[in-house]
Design an enzyme around this catalytic site. Structure first.
Site, mmCIF file in Angstrom:
data_model
loop_
_atom_site.group_PDB
_atom_site.id
_atom_site.type_symbol
_atom_site.label_atom_id
_atom_site.label_comp_id
_atom_site.label_asym_id
_atom_site.label_seq_id
_atom_site.Cartn_x
_atom_site.Cartn_y
_atom_site.Cartn_z
ATOM 1 N N GLU A 52 0.885 -1.172 0.000
ATOM 2 C CA GLU A 52 0.000 0.000 0.000
ATOM 3 C C GLU A 52 0.911 1.207 0.000
ATOM 4 O OE1 GLU A 52 -1.267 3.051 0.844
ATOM 5 O OE2 GLU A 52 -2.543 2.611 2.574
ATOM 6 N N CYS A 109 -2.961 8.768 3.046
ATOM 7 C CA CYS A 109 -2.880 8.422 1.630
ATOM 8 C C CYS A 109 -4.221 8.523 0.921
ATOM 9 C CB CYS A 109 -2.277 7.035 1.454
ATOM 10 S SG CYS A 109 -3.001 5.788 2.521
#
Length: 474
Positions: free
Chosen positions: A246, A280
């Site tokens: 990720e 994010c």
């Protein structure tokens, strides 16, 4: 304050070089912690490998009970965890306690339940005289690398599914924000068998590389930057390890003319600047249709200007500092480069806060163009850009014209348009008329350079398993 690590069921001190851990709200050193040595990395991995022989064969019920106990002790120590997270990360204390701790507890409880629902396929005969079955089994030792923006939350996202599936874990939190992970080590020690959880401390080069490259590590899970992901994939390629990545994002927020402007303003004020924008999935790349562009910029600028930066222990603080001095400089440089284009206008913010600590003013930039760096590159700070667009086709193309593919949102009252646009966006998640909403039952993960693999949900649990075929002749 926490400084001991967890290796093979024992809390130990590192044998390597000492590294300072800072309070980003003041810039002061909180303490120094010794990194683990290469020998200690090896010992942790070997302890996990030895523990896997038994832990990998435990029943889902037994694993679930351990996870539930861990969830309970985190909840009981919620104030302690929140204070550590606040001091080490600069998060507003009330946000850490009220938002993050309950979500962390829920992750462990969800995977405790999910552990008991993970099944292979029922047996069947596909060759005369033979019965086949499909198993989902744990992999073995998982090396988990957690980031500095949500240290305890990301530790939970990595530990819970890996342990629920029957793996053993060696976790390395960021050397910038290790304190809550080390507190977790203290509490987990008496819940899980020795070696099932190991928690280390150190930098990527000195600890991360020997950990992820260890021959007994079967899987590496990273939440971090694209550069770190590229390095780990390259570093582990020769041993063909499974990787779970990720790697950040640059979320497009598509606002059509018919959107509820007040809802957009309220949403972006929260979802674009939560955790000082160090997220994010932050709502940081707004595309506003030209009919509402000027109104949105005006109203959003006024709203962002009311965000209060301040001391993490102040109940009225909405934004704390950035995580480190180096990151403050990166964010500042990105905004200065945007200002230097000549066509990007600073609506509010656009500068470092004066005084101690690593504070950057909540910033809104208008007039950004599709090819501008501020639109294309992740800033990871309290900085949101706004770009005008003409029509649906143009904005979908612009939104997808990005190396990232993690999160996105669409704001419109037209249900048909919401479905059309959502279906075409190349992002792991698309929200409609909201942003930033996460639940344990739903998968979180990206496409393109945002990585691959899922966190949370049953899909996340499956990522920590291997599919095996067993055939019995009779």
């Amino acid at each position: 304050m926490q400084h001991k690590l967890l290796i093979n069921g024992e809390r130990v001190s590192g044998e390597g070089e000492k590294q300072p851990v800072y309070n980003p709200a003041t810039g002061d050193v909180l303490l120094e912690i010794a990194e683990v040595s290469a020998e200690q990395v090896d010992a942790a991995v070997r302890a996990a490998d030895a523990a896997f022989a038994e832990w990998g064969q435990t029943t889902p019920k037994a694993r679930a009970e351990c996870l539930l106990k861990l969830a309970d002790v985190i909840e009981e120590n919620g104030q302690v965890f929140a204070e550590l997270e606040s001091r080490n990360c600069g998060k507003p204390l009330h946000s850490a306690f009220n938002d993050e701790i309950p979500a962390i507890v829920d992750v462990f409880r969800f995977f405790a339940g999910a552990a008991r629902c993970l099944n292979g396929l029922a047996a069947g005969e596909y060759l005369e005289g033979h019965t086949s079955m499909i198993r989902r089994d744990p992999l073995g030792v998982v090396a988990s690398i957690a980031p500095w923006n949500y240290p305890l939350m990301m530790a939970a996202w990595k530990l819970a599914p890996a342990l629920a599936a029957g793996n053993c874990v060696v976790l390395k939190p960021s050397e910038i924000t290790p304190l809550t992970a080390l507190k977790l080590a203290e509490l987990a020690k008496d819940i899980f068998p020795a070696g099932v959880i190991n928690i280390l401390f150190g930098r990527g080069k000195t600890v991360g590389d020997p950990l992820t490259g260890h021959p007994k590590v079967r899987m590496v899970s990273l939440t971090g930057s694209i550069a770190t992901g590229e390095h780990i994939i390259s570093h582990t390629a020769s041993s063909i390890k499974r990787t779970h990545m990720e790697l950040g994002g640059k979320a497009p927020v598509i606002v059509f003319d018919d959107a509820d402007i007040e809802a957009v303003v309220e949403g972006v004020r929260t979802f674009g600047y939560y955790n000082a924008g160090q997220d994010c999935t932050a709502a940081c790349r707004i595309y506003a249709q030209k009919g509402i562009y000027d109104t949105l910029v005006e109203k959003l600028g006024a709203a962002v200007a009311t965000l209060k930066s301040g001391a993490p222990d102040d109940e009225s603080t909405e934004l704390g500092p950035l995580s480190s001095l180096a990151h403050l400089e990166r964010v500042s440089k990105a905004v200065e480069e945007a200002k230097a284009t000549g066509h990007i206008k600073v609506i509010t913010g656009g500068e470092k806060r004066k005084g101690n600590g690593y504070y950057y003013a909540p910033t809104l930039l208008a007039g950004a163009l599709q090819d501008d760096a501020i639109v294309q590159k992740e800033v990871f700070g309290p900085v949101v850009s706004v770009t005008p667009f003409d029509n649906e086709e143009q904005v979908v193309n612009w939104a997808n014209d990005s190396q990232y593919g993690l999160a996105s949102s669409v704001w419109t009252k037209d249900v048909g348009r919401a479905h059309r646009v959502s279906a075409r966006l190349q992002y792991g998640c698309t929200w409609v008329n909201t942003h930033f909403m996460l639940v344990s039952e739903m998968p979180h993960g990206g496409q393109k350079l945002s990585g691959y693999g899922k966190d949370m949900s049953l899909y996340g649990l499956e990522d920590y398993t291997v599919v095996r075929h067993v055939m019995v002749k009779h």
